[in-house]
Motif scaffolding. Structure first.
Motif, PDB file in Angstrom:
ATOM      1  N   VAL A 277      -8.337  -4.624  -0.485  1.00  0.00           N
ATOM      2  CA  VAL A 277      -7.279  -5.211   0.099  1.00  0.00           C
ATOM      3  C   VAL A 277      -7.622  -5.700   1.685  1.00  0.00           C
ATOM      4  CG1 VAL A 277      -4.301  -4.968   0.938  1.00  0.00           C
ATOM      5  CG2 VAL A 277      -4.846  -3.588  -0.455  1.00  0.00           C
TER       6      VAL A 277
ATOM      7  N   ILE B  86      -7.920   3.567  -1.956  1.00  0.00           N
ATOM      8  CA  ILE B  86      -8.017   2.430  -1.200  1.00  0.00           C
ATOM      9  C   ILE B  86      -7.570   1.899   0.245  1.00  0.00           C
ATOM     10  CG2 ILE B  86      -5.336   1.241  -0.473  1.00  0.00           C
ATOM     11  CD1 ILE B  86      -3.512   3.915  -1.802  1.00  0.00           C
TER      12      ILE B  86
ATOM     13  N   ILE C 243       1.011  -1.280   0.221  1.00  0.00           N
ATOM     14  CA  ILE C 243      -0.324  -0.167   0.111  1.00  0.00           C
ATOM     15  C   ILE C 243       0.865   1.237  -0.234  1.00  0.00           C
ATOM     16  CG2 ILE C 243      -1.245   1.632   1.517  1.00  0.00           C
ATOM     17  CD1 ILE C 243      -2.754  -1.354   2.155  1.00  0.00           C
TER      18      ILE C 243
ATOM     19  N   ASP D 122      -8.301  -0.327   3.269  1.00  0.00           N
ATOM     20  CA  ASP D 122      -7.532  -1.379   3.881  1.00  0.00           C
ATOM     21  C   ASP D 122      -8.050  -2.490   4.684  1.00  0.00           C
ATOM     22  OD1 ASP D 122      -5.445  -3.039   5.004  1.00  0.00           O
ATOM     23  OD2 ASP D 122      -4.279  -1.579   5.695  1.00  0.00           O
TER      24      ASP D 122
ATOM     25  N   LEU E 293      -7.483   7.020   1.603  1.00  0.00           N
ATOM     26  CA  LEU E 293      -7.016   5.738   2.462  1.00  0.00           C
ATOM     27  C   LEU E 293      -7.726   5.683   3.661  1.00  0.00           C
ATOM     28  CD1 LEU E 293      -4.999   3.584   3.193  1.00  0.00           C
ATOM     29  CD2 LEU E 293      -3.288   5.390   4.657  1.00  0.00           C
TER      30      LEU E 293
END
Length: 951
Positions: free
Chosen positions: A454, A429, A277, A431, A293
């Motif tokens: 992810v 993104i 990442i 996570d 993020l």
């Protein structure tokens, strides 16, 4: 109006068909969230409180003073405006928050809700007259600093008769604090689902394709990166080979840069997901793109941002301008705090005002008028997010970080509610995506153009608030019908699961429903209003039918007339029972447990829905819970009603339980009546998933002894079976002998990197292996003694003994990082149950200087840092030594959840110690869970322990 939006979407097929399909797919989400919102409005968070003890007060006040001292450190002899802020620590009364008496295993989310607000109340009505201002809080100590001491809740006069009973949620009593309903996360999710359903912008076409049966997916464009352009994914020294797994990480970065919509990174524990990442963020910002993020937890966000900031600190040029959205007290990484939005904005404003105050002699006077206009603009009242300096800061930032819900505090995003324009992020993104539901994912996803997901589908699923789930289930049946089915079901269970009940009925219809449900399940019952009991009333002595009944019911008046004959071992009571002091006295004498709350059919269904999803990888164990759910359906339903109820439960499962990562990779069941798949229910089409998915094969966290079992059990996948195309014999082709190709090899993840064994070698010799069991039999419990639910003192004492031995070793063996700096050893005390967590916490708090701590403790003169918590709370974290307490013996509980067990046994770097009753778990004739039997019998966890532990 919606059709105009759908007509502008690309790659979704016919717009009108997509509109219908999207509405059908999203309707269950909207219905579920709407019901959950109504449930949250009715259920106010409540916790018990007590005044902090003197030692705790000193600890809390010292930590508070330390926080304010750090903020005020630079005010001494300050010369710049930005350094002249001198905040003063507030004063007040410290209260320690505790679970309410009727819910000893209160989730941590409830405590967090109290720390995220500025007002609380000492009465459930949440009226202004009962309000308390929260001046500060201490999350570690679970403490609030309030302006005055709250008053304990005194029951109304008509409830005085209940004083002998413990307080319950329906009859609260004692020192309690309430909050107004916390509906913000659910409201955000509901609004996000509505926006995607009603107003999907053209850039959101890929999200709409997830809902369409005719979706057309674009092609991933390969984007090569030169060797000298890699930052985190390069060789440690020029000319050296890359570390194991680096090529896979690089492939992910290339795919994520070139995807037109989604990219997925699947990575087992310790496989370098965070590193990948970080590399991706650097590469995207080099392209001039803005990155968002997000994750469900603050820890996951800050782990990545902290690594990026550490890297950037070594550079002369600073390519990243990050902004962290969120409150400072939620952030544990000191390096991240200066980059919170409020801190950055104050720094920029003060720097600029300092310049305007003293521009310097080298500044041309011709700019005085412009500088004066700028000063006036900065001092002019503005709508939040529209102030010029705020907009400049937000538009300059190329990395914005926050939780999936917290990111909505971004001023520019908040301003969109007033119609302000907002330029979406180029890439989002996500996570720890295995813990994020589809509706939670949508909240930040609507503000981006592409989405990088992810996580690891073999780790914990999203946390489900069972009260929200139960509320959705509750509305599916009339109350009397649901209660009848629940009582009859619980009475029909065998062994320790059987729960006999006394029920007060208030109509002939309710009595008939109970009788029908009991007959269908072969439950022995007595209707005290029927003819036979009325005849037996005249016969003195015991009534045999009552002695052996599993379900007894009647009108309140009839129950009172039978009071002296009612069995005292009926475990449950329901239906507004009348006052029966003699029967209550008998129950107390027999030690019969009283149900804390009435039997709730919706709750009985809801928790089994959650368990069945947790066991989706163990079909035999899952089948038991699915069978129970089927058995909980009322037998009095006709076929059409039964089918409608089953479809409703099916839709609730689809909405509340799977993660966005699971949906994209595997899907999760079609809507009833649908013949065609959509990506949301079947996963991305296989050919497109393969070009967007990267799996990381190597782990660098655990010693090989620790990774062996989870690799074999959870990360080795046999090739999918297909039609037999290979002949079973050898044949000659043009003079050559043709042989069938070898069978496909299993796909194996969590392989050990070549250097991990040497990196995780250490001199602690207490154990013969880096992963092993300590077989601890449960101690015999004395009759009449009070024990906390889900508590195992024998295991708890063993865990503390092992901790003390390690602390003693650590004093003489300092720990250093790769740069040679002294750092404490990290130990995690983990358990599956909050009751055991409380037992360990009480013991640790008695250590010198640890009285004000809850989750983090410092031992051995600072050489050891201990984290205490449940397995669910510790996902995404790791420690040098993990001591894991199983608690259960003679029962499985939820220990057999593959995802939860996988998380539990993959947190340790150097040493994993399993503390539990291995003899029970390995017994094929006693332990019903094959997964736990395999764990207990595995040769990877030897029972061999050095002589020190046997003393």
């Amino acid at each position: 109006m919606a059709r105009l939006f759908y007509m502008s979407l690309s790659g979704v097929g016919a717009w009108d068909a997509t509109l219908r399909e999207a509405s059908a797919q999203l309707r269950p989400y909207r219905d579920y969230l709407q019901t959950a919102l109504a449930s949250a409005e009715r259920n106010k968070p409540v916790l018990a409180w007590r005044p902090a003890e003197p030692g705790e007060q000193r600890t809390f006040q010292a930590r508070l003073q330390e926080r304010y001292a750090r903020r005020a450190l630079s005010t001494q002899q300050a010369r710049k405006r930005r350094d002249r802020h001198a905040p003063t620590a507030p004063t007040g009364i410290w209260l320690v928050l505790e679970p309410p008496p009727w819910r000893p295993e209160e989730p941590n989310d409830t405590f967090d809700a109290f720390f995220d607000t500025r007002e609380t109340f000492d009465a459930p009505g949440c009226a202004k007259t009962h309000q308390f201002d929260i001046r500060a809080h201490d999350r570690e100590g679970r403490a609030l600093l309030v302006d005055r001491l709250p008053s304990p809740l005194i029951p109304e006069p008509e409830e005085e008769a209940q004083e002998q009973r413990p307080p319950t949620a329906t009859h609260p009593r004692g020192p309690l604090l309430w909050l107004r309903p916390h509906t913000h996360p659910l409201l955000c999710q509901h609004q996000a689902v509505r926006e995607l359903n009603d107003r999907p912008a053209p850039r959101l076409a890929p999200l709409s394709r997830l809902l369409s049966t005719r979706a057309q997916w674009g092609t991933v464009q390969s984007m090569d990166i030169r060797e000298d352009e890699w930052t985190f994914l390069r060789a440690e020294q020029p000319g050296q080979p890359l570390r194991d797994g680096t090529e896979e990480q690089r492939r992910f970065v290339s795919i994520a840069r070139g995807t037109p919509d989604f990219a997925i990174l699947e990575g087992p524990p310790g496989s370098g997901k965070s590193t990948a990442i970080c590399e991706l963020i650097v590469q995207l910002t080099r392209l001039g793109q803005r990155v968002l993020l997000v994750a469900s937890t603050h820890v996951a966000v800050d782990n990545v941002l902290d690594r990026l900031l550490e890297w950037q600190d070594t550079l002369a040029e600073k390519p990243l301008l990050p902004i962290r959205i969120g409150e400072e007290d939620r952030i544990r990484a000191e390096r991240v705090i200066p980059w919170t939005y409020k801190r950055l904005l104050n720094t920029w404003r003060d720097e600029l005002l300092d310049f305007l105050d003293s521009p310097g002699s080298e500044v041309a006077p011709a700019g005085n008028a412009a500088r004066q206009m700028l000063r006036e603009a900065m001092n002019r009242p503005q709508t939040q997010g529209t102030e010029p300096l705020t907009r400049l800061l937000l538009e300059s930032a190329n990395l914005v970080c926050g939780t999936t819900i917290g990111i909505l505090q971004h001023p520019a995003i908040r301003a969109t509610r007033q119609g302000e324009p907002f330029e979406p992020f180029d890439v989002m993104i996500l996570d720890e995506a295995s813990k994020t539901t589809f509706s939670e994912f949508l909240v930040p996803a609507l503000h981006a153009r592409k989405w990088i997901v992810v996580g690891d589908v073999r780790q914990l699923s999203p946390y489900v608030e069972e009260t929200h789930l139960a509320e959705n289930v509750r509305g599916l049946l009339p109350e009397t019908q649901a209660r009848a089915a629940a009582h009859a079901f619980l009475a029909s269970q065998g062994g320790r699961n059987r729960q006999s009940a006394l029920v007060a009925v208030h109509s002939n219809e309710e009595a008939t429903l109970l009788a029908d449900e009991a007959d269908a399940r072969n439950v022995a019952y007595v209707d005290l209003d029927s003819a036979m009991p009325q005849m037996l009333r005249k016969i003195p002595g015991a009534v045999p039918e009552l002695l052996y009944a599993e379900l007894v019911f009647g009108s309140p008046e009839t129950l009172q007339s039978f009071e002296h004959r009612l069995p005292g071992d009926l475990q449950l009571s329901s239906g507004a029972l009348p006052t029966m002091p003699s029967w209550e006295a008998l129950r107390r004498a027999l030690g019969t447990e009283t149900a804390e709350e009435p039997v709730d059919w919706a709750y009985e269904v809801a928790w089994r829905l959650v368990r069945s999803h947790e066991l989706r990888q163990s079909e035999d164990r899952q089948a038991r819970y699915l069978k129970d759910i089927e058995a909980l359906l009322p037998v009095t339903l006709n076929e059409e009603q039964r089918g409608r109820l089953q479809r409703a439960l099916h839709n609730i499962r689809r909405v509340a339980l799977p993660s966005i990562l699971e949906l994209l990779q595997e899907g999760f069941e079609r809507l009833d009546g649908w013949k065609d798949d959509v990506a949301l229910t079947a996963g991305l089409p296989r050919e497109h998933l393969q070009t967007r998915l990267t799996s990381l094969s190597f782990q660098r966290r655990m010693h090989p002894h620790i990774s062996a079992f989870p690799r074999e059990r959870f990360y080795t996948q046999a090739p999918k079976a297909g039609p037999q195309t290979v002949p079973k014999f050898t044949m000659a082709i043009r003079g050559r002998v043709w042989e069938p190709p070898p069978p496909a090899l299993p796909r194996v993840l969590l392989q050990d990197a070549s250097s991990v064994a040497s990196e995780r070698d250490w001199s602690y010799s207490r154990y013969a292996r880096h992963a092993l069991w300590l077989d601890i039999a449960p101690e015999k419990r004395h009759r009449g003694a009070r024990y906390r639910a889900n508590e195992n003192p024998a295991e708890g004492r063993k865990v503390l003994e092992e901790l003390d031995a390690f602390v003693e070793w650590a004093r003489g063996n300092p720990h250093r990082d790769r740069k040679g700096r002294l750092i404490p050893w990290e130990v995690a005390l983990l358990t599956f149950y909050r009751g055991q967590e409380t037992f360990l916490r009480e013991a640790l708090k008695k250590r010198p200087g640890q009285g004000g701590n809850t989750f983090h403790f410092t031992l051995g003169e600072g050489t050891v840092h201990v984290t205490l918590g449940t397995v669910d709370r510790f996902q995404g974290q790791e420690a040098d030594l993990v001591l894991l307490s199983f608690v259960k013996s003679g029962a499985v509980g939820f220990l057999d959840s593959p995802n939860r067990l996988n998380v539990a046994i993959t947190r340790a770097r150097y040493q994993l110690v399993l503390v539990g009753h291995r003899t029970y778990f390995s017994a094929e004739d006693r332990c019903p869970a094959e997964l736990l039997r395999a764990l207990a019998a595995s040769p990877f966890y030897g029972g061999d322990i050095s002589w020190e532990a046997k003393r």
